[in-house]
Design a protein around this motif. Structure first.
Motif, PDB file in Angstrom:
ATOM      1  N   PHE B 178       0.818  -1.206   0.000  1.00  0.00           N
ATOM      2  CA  PHE B 178       0.000   0.000   0.000  1.00  0.00           C
ATOM      3  C   PHE B 178       0.853   1.259   0.000  1.00  0.00           C
ATOM      4  O   PHE B 178       0.530   2.247  -0.625  1.00  0.00           O
ATOM      5  CB  PHE B 178      -0.900   0.031   1.246  1.00  0.00           C
ATOM      6  CG  PHE B 178      -1.801  -1.149   1.354  1.00  0.00           C
ATOM      7  CD1 PHE B 178      -3.033  -1.140   0.714  1.00  0.00           C
ATOM      8  CD2 PHE B 178      -1.424  -2.262   2.085  1.00  0.00           C
ATOM      9  CE1 PHE B 178      -3.870  -2.233   0.808  1.00  0.00           C
ATOM     10  CE2 PHE B 178      -2.254  -3.353   2.174  1.00  0.00           C
ATOM     11  CZ  PHE B 178      -3.478  -3.345   1.534  1.00  0.00           C
ATOM     12  N   LEU B 179       1.957   1.208   0.759  1.00  0.00           N
ATOM     13  CA  LEU B 179       2.722   2.433   1.008  1.00  0.00           C
ATOM     14  C   LEU B 179       3.687   2.752  -0.124  1.00  0.00           C
ATOM     15  O   LEU B 179       3.820   3.890  -0.533  1.00  0.00           O
ATOM     16  CB  LEU B 179       3.504   2.299   2.319  1.00  0.00           C
ATOM     17  CG  LEU B 179       2.651   2.148   3.572  1.00  0.00           C
ATOM     18  CD1 LEU B 179       3.511   1.779   4.767  1.00  0.00           C
ATOM     19  CD2 LEU B 179       1.923   3.450   3.867  1.00  0.00           C
ATOM     20  N   GLU B 181       6.213   4.173  -1.529  1.00  0.00           N
ATOM     21  CA  GLU B 181       7.234   5.174  -1.227  1.00  0.00           C
ATOM     22  C   GLU B 181       7.161   5.672   0.221  1.00  0.00           C
ATOM     23  O   GLU B 181       8.000   6.430   0.652  1.00  0.00           O
ATOM     24  CB  GLU B 181       7.105   6.356  -2.184  1.00  0.00           C
ATOM     25  CG  GLU B 181       5.677   6.855  -2.254  1.00  0.00           C
ATOM     26  CD  GLU B 181       5.516   8.174  -2.970  1.00  0.00           C
ATOM     27  OE1 GLU B 181       5.638   9.193  -2.295  1.00  0.00           O
ATOM     28  OE2 GLU B 181       5.267   8.162  -4.173  1.00  0.00           O
ATOM     29  N   GLY B 182       6.155   5.225   0.945  1.00  0.00           N
ATOM     30  CA  GLY B 182       6.029   5.677   2.324  1.00  0.00           C
ATOM     31  C   GLY B 182       6.640   4.697   3.300  1.00  0.00           C
ATOM     32  O   GLY B 182       6.151   4.506   4.402  1.00  0.00           O
ATOM     33  N   GLU B 184       9.088   4.740   5.141  1.00  0.00           N
ATOM     34  CA  GLU B 184       9.563   5.241   6.426  1.00  0.00           C
ATOM     35  C   GLU B 184       8.520   5.067   7.525  1.00  0.00           C
ATOM     36  O   GLU B 184       8.842   5.022   8.698  1.00  0.00           O
ATOM     37  CB  GLU B 184       9.928   6.719   6.316  1.00  0.00           C
ATOM     38  CG  GLU B 184      11.403   6.953   6.105  1.00  0.00           C
ATOM     39  CD  GLU B 184      11.752   8.412   6.232  1.00  0.00           C
ATOM     40  OE1 GLU B 184      12.060   8.824   7.351  1.00  0.00           O
ATOM     41  OE2 GLU B 184      11.707   9.124   5.221  1.00  0.00           O
ATOM     42  N   MET B 185       7.247   4.994   7.103  1.00  0.00           N
ATOM     43  CA  MET B 185       6.176   4.853   8.091  1.00  0.00           C
ATOM     44  C   MET B 185       6.335   3.555   8.874  1.00  0.00           C
ATOM     45  O   MET B 185       6.157   3.521  10.082  1.00  0.00           O
ATOM     46  CB  MET B 185       4.828   4.889   7.389  1.00  0.00           C
ATOM     47  CG  MET B 185       3.748   5.397   8.289  1.00  0.00           C
ATOM     48  SD  MET B 185       2.193   5.685   7.485  1.00  0.00           S
ATOM     49  CE  MET B 185       2.561   6.593   6.052  1.00  0.00           C
ATOM     50  N   ASN B 187       9.212   1.857   8.966  1.00  0.00           N
ATOM     51  CA  ASN B 187      10.527   1.919   9.610  1.00  0.00           C
ATOM     52  C   ASN B 187      10.416   2.451  11.031  1.00  0.00           C
ATOM     53  O   ASN B 187      11.163   2.060  11.921  1.00  0.00           O
ATOM     54  CB  ASN B 187      11.470   2.847   8.831  1.00  0.00           C
ATOM     55  CG  ASN B 187      11.990   2.188   7.576  1.00  0.00           C
ATOM     56  OD1 ASN B 187      11.756   1.001   7.366  1.00  0.00           O
ATOM     57  ND2 ASN B 187      12.680   2.935   6.751  1.00  0.00           N
ATOM     58  N   ALA B 188       9.458   3.370  11.228  1.00  0.00           N
ATOM     59  CA  ALA B 188       9.274   3.972  12.543  1.00  0.00           C
ATOM     60  C   ALA B 188       9.075   2.897  13.593  1.00  0.00           C
ATOM     61  O   ALA B 188       9.523   3.024  14.725  1.00  0.00           O
ATOM     62  CB  ALA B 188       8.067   4.907  12.516  1.00  0.00           C
ATOM     63  N   PHE B 189       8.409   1.789  13.199  1.00  0.00           N
ATOM     64  CA  PHE B 189       8.090   0.764  14.196  1.00  0.00           C
ATOM     65  C   PHE B 189       9.061  -0.414  14.147  1.00  0.00           C
ATOM     66  O   PHE B 189       9.309  -1.044  15.166  1.00  0.00           O
ATOM     67  CB  PHE B 189       6.638   0.324  14.007  1.00  0.00           C
ATOM     68  CG  PHE B 189       5.705   1.486  14.121  1.00  0.00           C
ATOM     69  CD1 PHE B 189       5.452   2.054  15.362  1.00  0.00           C
ATOM     70  CD2 PHE B 189       5.146   2.073  12.996  1.00  0.00           C
ATOM     71  CE1 PHE B 189       4.636   3.159  15.482  1.00  0.00           C
ATOM     72  CE2 PHE B 189       4.330   3.187  13.098  1.00  0.00           C
ATOM     73  CZ  PHE B 189       4.069   3.733  14.346  1.00  0.00           C
ATOM     74  N   TYR B 191      12.493  -0.210  13.023  1.00  0.00           N
ATOM     75  CA  TYR B 191      13.764   0.263  13.585  1.00  0.00           C
ATOM     76  C   TYR B 191      13.544   1.050  14.859  1.00  0.00           C
ATOM     77  O   TYR B 191      14.370   1.000  15.781  1.00  0.00           O
ATOM     78  CB  TYR B 191      14.535   1.052  12.525  1.00  0.00           C
ATOM     79  CG  TYR B 191      14.894   0.150  11.363  1.00  0.00           C
ATOM     80  CD1 TYR B 191      15.985  -0.702  11.453  1.00  0.00           C
ATOM     81  CD2 TYR B 191      14.095   0.078  10.227  1.00  0.00           C
ATOM     82  CE1 TYR B 191      16.284  -1.582  10.434  1.00  0.00           C
ATOM     83  CE2 TYR B 191      14.384  -0.798   9.194  1.00  0.00           C
ATOM     84  CZ  TYR B 191      15.477  -1.627   9.303  1.00  0.00           C
ATOM     85  OH  TYR B 191      15.758  -2.511   8.305  1.00  0.00           O
ATOM     86  N   GLY B 192      12.422   1.760  14.931  1.00  0.00           N
ATOM     87  CA  GLY B 192      12.057   2.393  16.188  1.00  0.00           C
ATOM     88  C   GLY B 192      11.826   1.327  17.250  1.00  0.00           C
ATOM     89  O   GLY B 192      12.138   1.513  18.417  1.00  0.00           O
ATOM     90  N   TYR B 195      15.130   0.222  18.598  1.00  0.00           N
ATOM     91  CA  TYR B 195      15.622   1.253  19.512  1.00  0.00           C
ATOM     92  C   TYR B 195      14.880   1.159  20.849  1.00  0.00           C
ATOM     93  O   TYR B 195      15.495   1.183  21.922  1.00  0.00           O
ATOM     94  CB  TYR B 195      15.416   2.615  18.848  1.00  0.00           C
ATOM     95  CG  TYR B 195      15.804   3.816  19.656  1.00  0.00           C
ATOM     96  CD1 TYR B 195      17.091   3.936  20.172  1.00  0.00           C
ATOM     97  CD2 TYR B 195      14.904   4.860  19.887  1.00  0.00           C
ATOM     98  CE1 TYR B 195      17.456   5.055  20.895  1.00  0.00           C
ATOM     99  CE2 TYR B 195      15.265   5.976  20.605  1.00  0.00           C
ATOM    100  CZ  TYR B 195      16.534   6.076  21.104  1.00  0.00           C
ATOM    101  OH  TYR B 195      16.886   7.183  21.825  1.00  0.00           O
TER     102      TYR B 195
END
Lengths: 267, 273
Positions: B178-179, B181-182, B184-185, B187-189, B191-192, B195
């Motif tokens: 669905f995303l 090119e998005g 990073e959305m 990635n937030a969860f 790679y976040g 972290y």
């Protein structure tokens, strides 16, 4: 002179507009920056509280400013080392760049800065808004704002100029991925992306200051959070100008040497 | 017996692909060495980010540096191994844009299994080494009463930690349909999440506990088992007995991942051409 300025202005705008095409990417970046920001707030505020309310000049308010301004700058400061020039050197398109009546380095950096400036709108401003709600300290003097904005701009240009160095190393290395990954790992840490560098032990702080990375992100934050006064702000701006001259000059020299060294593979 | 042979025959194509990927990565010696070094460096810097905080203050969220080493070690080792085996699911947007995903559809094998076994990032072994060293150091520094229970908890938590992080990569992959090119959305969860998993969860605000404690069960990969192993006081909203629930967390993460994957694949209409 006027035509030169106009050409670079157009390049800057082209970069800006190019970035504006990726709406969903901007939204994704916003979600990522907010999530990481909230995690940083949790662990760094706990650190300040564990230190008794103040740590290396950071109280909770200033730490809030650090978190949200660093998140706001994240989409604009090149801490990943990926550049278009690296691709163009690898596949030989850079030969066409050299035919244009433009300085290759200046044109590349101008376009990159244009993209970075656009990123400040969808990724930067919302972080500042969140920071204002969650809580961040303001500097004592109003003069810190224009100086801080200037420092942010310098930080963006320095990061583009430094990442450019990784790209032009490709004149000799061809494959610069290893170098780029090293840049990515080291730059974020030394720029103070996850922990303000003032919390580093002394030797590590010296290592950081001996690199251009703190001038990309940490110095603007120090000015905008009011951790340094006006005199300190001017000193940091001076340091940024010196780093810009250094990495810019090196990039210019490497571009010229690389042009002589360039062999485009294939015919 | 016949079943065993049939199974072997079915698994053989996957093994052949993986072996060829491993060979191709190690054949350029210098490049592979550089990859190992940069991967090691990224693990070390992530550890340094934690160490710097504990250098500035001795205790954070009720943990000292030795105790956070155990949290970091478990979570980071699990993440690194999952990243080695499943990390290339991140490349799905590239396949989608280039239309190369459609090649997978030509083969009589399940799509997800093909994607997962299409690559293996051996360079991430050096990163896993950082996690392993931190884990061993954390175990040595901690005041742990060794018995069958603690060993079992350690093994269960590591295995479910790897499964949980692997599920995160698959979950993110499913949403890429669905995303595109998005990316990073997610990635937030992903790679976040890594972290978050290496932090003391006791410092989290309530919304963070909901997101990274339960919805994405990151606290189950390091912090919660460490609370049990080291007999630490459990923070509010994250009771100590949850330390034993790593497998449940992994199941939940995989249920979510497979649902999103199925949803994504159904949405996909091919790369055109």
């Amino acid at each position: 002179m006027r035509t030169t300025v106009r050409v670079y202005w157009r390049l800057l705008r082209a970069g800006f507009q190019r970035q504006s095409a990726y709406r969903l990417a901007a939204l994704g970046g916003l979600v990522a920056n907010t999530t990481f920001g909230l995690l940083k707030v949790a662990v760094l505020f706990a650190t300040v509280r564990a230190a008794g309310g103040s740590l290396a000049g950071y109280d909770v308010g200033r730490m809030g400013t650090y978190v949200w301004i660093s998140q706001a700058m994240l989409g604009s400061v090149n801490l990943h080392g990926r550049t278009d020039i690296a691709e163009r050197i690898k596949d030989g398109r850079v030969a066409v760049d050299f035919l244009r009546p433009l300085d290759v380095q200046a044109a590349e950096i101008t376009t990159e800065v244009g993209r970075s400036l656009f990123a400040l709108i969808p990724r930067g401003l919302p972080m500042i808004a969140i920071g204002a709600v969650v809580g961040m300290a303001a500097p004592e003097s109003a003069a810190a704002y224009p100086l801080g904005v200037l420092s942010v701009l310098l930080g963006i240009v320095i990061s583009s100029a430094t990442a450019y160095l990784v790209g032009v190393a490709g004149f000799w290395l061809v494959e610069t991925r290893g170098l780029q990954v090293c840049y990515m790992v080291v730059s974020g840490f030394l720029a103070g992306l996850f922990v303000p560098i003032q919390l580093f032990p002394r030797w590590l702080l010296l290592v950081a200051h001996a690199s251009p990375f703190p001038s990309m992100m940490m110095y603007p934050i120090e000015i905008l959070s009011g951790r340094v006064g006006l005199a300190g702000a001017l000193a940091l701006l001076g340091a940024q100008l010196a780093w810009l001259a250094g990495v810019g000059g090196l990039g210019q020299a490497l571009t010229r040497a690389g042009r002589r060294h360039l062999e485009v593979q294939g015919g | 017996m016949a079943d065993g042979i049939a199974l072997r025959a079915r698994l053989r194509p996957y093994a052949v692909v993986l072996a060829s990927r491993a060979r191709s990565q190690t054949s350029y010696r210098a490049n592979f060495a550089l990859d190992l070094v940069s991967s090691l460096l990224s693990g070390l810097v992530e550890l340094a980010e934690v160490w710097v905080l504990f250098h500035a203050v001795t205790r954070l969220g009720g943990l000292d540096f030795g105790q956070i080493l155990l949290v970091f070690g478990m979570a980071d080792l699990a993440f690194s191994l999952a990243n080695m085996l499943f990390g290339h699911c991140d490349r799905l947007p590239t396949y989608l844009r280039a239309g190369t995903l459609d090649i997978f559809y030509l083969r009589p094998q399940p799509l997800l299994l093909q994607l997962v076994t299409s690559d293996i990032s051996l360079r991430r072994l050096s990163r896993a080494a950082v996690g392993l060293v931190a884990l061993v150091a954390g175990l040595a520094a901690g005041d742990i009463t060794w018995n069958v229970g603690t060993v079992a908890l350690l093994v269960i938590s590591l295995v479910s930690g790897i499964a949980t992080f692997a599920a995160m990569f698959v979950w993110a992959g499913g949403l890429q349909f669905f995303l595109v090119e998005g990316e990073e959305m997610t990635n937030a969860f992903v790679y976040g999440g890594r972290y978050a998993a290496t932090q003391p969860a006791s410092v989290w605000s309530r919304p963070l506990k909901v997101v990274f404690g339960y919805f994405f069960p990151m606290a189950f990969t390091g912090f919660l088992p460490a609370v049990v192993l080291l007999d630490l006081p459990a923070p509010a909203w994250l009771p100590a007995w949850l330390g034993w629930c790593g497998p449940l967390a992994a199941l939940w993460a995989w249920a979510m991942a497979l649902l999103c994957w199925r949803w994504g694949v159904r949405h996909y209409r091919g790369g055109g051409g």
